[in-house]
Design an enzyme around this catalytic site. Structure first.
Site, PDB file in Angstrom:
ATOM      1  N   CYS A  64       1.650 -11.813  -8.496  1.00 53.14           N
ATOM      2  CA  CYS A  64       3.068 -11.788  -8.100  1.00 53.14           C
ATOM      3  C   CYS A  64       3.219 -11.121  -6.741  1.00 53.14           C
ATOM      4  O   CYS A  64       3.086  -9.903  -6.617  1.00 53.14           O
ATOM      5  CB  CYS A  64       3.877 -11.053  -9.162  1.00 53.14           C
ATOM      6  SG  CYS A  64       5.596 -10.763  -8.720  1.00 53.14           S
ATOM      7  N   CYS A  67       6.134  -8.508  -6.344  1.00 53.22           N
ATOM      8  CA  CYS A  67       5.938  -7.287  -7.130  1.00 53.22           C
ATOM      9  C   CYS A  67       5.465  -6.128  -6.258  1.00 53.22           C
ATOM     10  O   CYS A  67       5.797  -4.971  -6.517  1.00 53.22           O
ATOM     11  CB  CYS A  67       4.962  -7.531  -8.269  1.00 53.22           C
ATOM     12  SG  CYS A  67       5.621  -8.676  -9.523  1.00 53.22           S
TER      13      CYS A  67
END
Length: 140
Positions: A64, A67
């Site tokens: 991700c 993130c």
């Protein structure tokens, strides 16, 4: 145009205006969680929440990209507010926690109070100011 068409258009414009205002008010309120029995009954014992102050739980995954940005924002806010704990949960490593808390997308950030109740939730990269605003009342 007849007066009935003018009246119909006026009513439609008024209804759209009211819908817009309601939508804006709801958008301003986004992120704040209502107290609910379901949220209070979620088992959070394995999340590592602080019992002395609020905890920011940030769901992420190695793959991700956003993130990492969330991690920077949360680290910045937690450095300013040392009584706030930060827990990062890898959704791939702990899918059960993600399911229990209804995390459907990454990144997801949830703020818990010292009693383990979720008080704020956001998806995507939160603004530092929004996170601070959610945390400061929980520090009193």
């Amino acid at each position: 145009m007849s007066s009935s068409w003018v009246l119909a258009i006026t009513v439609l414009v008024a209804a759209l205006g009211v819908a817009y205002v309601i939508g804006r008010l709801l958008a301003l309120r986004s992120g704040l969680l209502k107290a609910s029995e379901d949220a209070a009954n979620v088992d959070t014992s394995d999340l590592g929440l602080s019992s002395t102050g609020p905890t920011v739980v940030h769901f992420s995954a190695e793959w991700c990209g956003p993130c990492a940005a969330v991690r920077r924002v949360v680290d910045e806010v937690c450095a300013e507010l040392p009584a706030v704990a930060h827990v990062e949960i890898d959704m791939d490593a702990n899918p059960q926690a993600a399911r229990r808390l209804s995390v459907l997308s990454l990144p997801t950030t949830i703020v818990f109070d010292k009693d383990g109740r979720p008080r704020y939730r956001t998806h995507g990269v939160p603004k530092a100011a929004d996170l601070r605003s959610a945390l400061e009342p929980l520090l009193a």
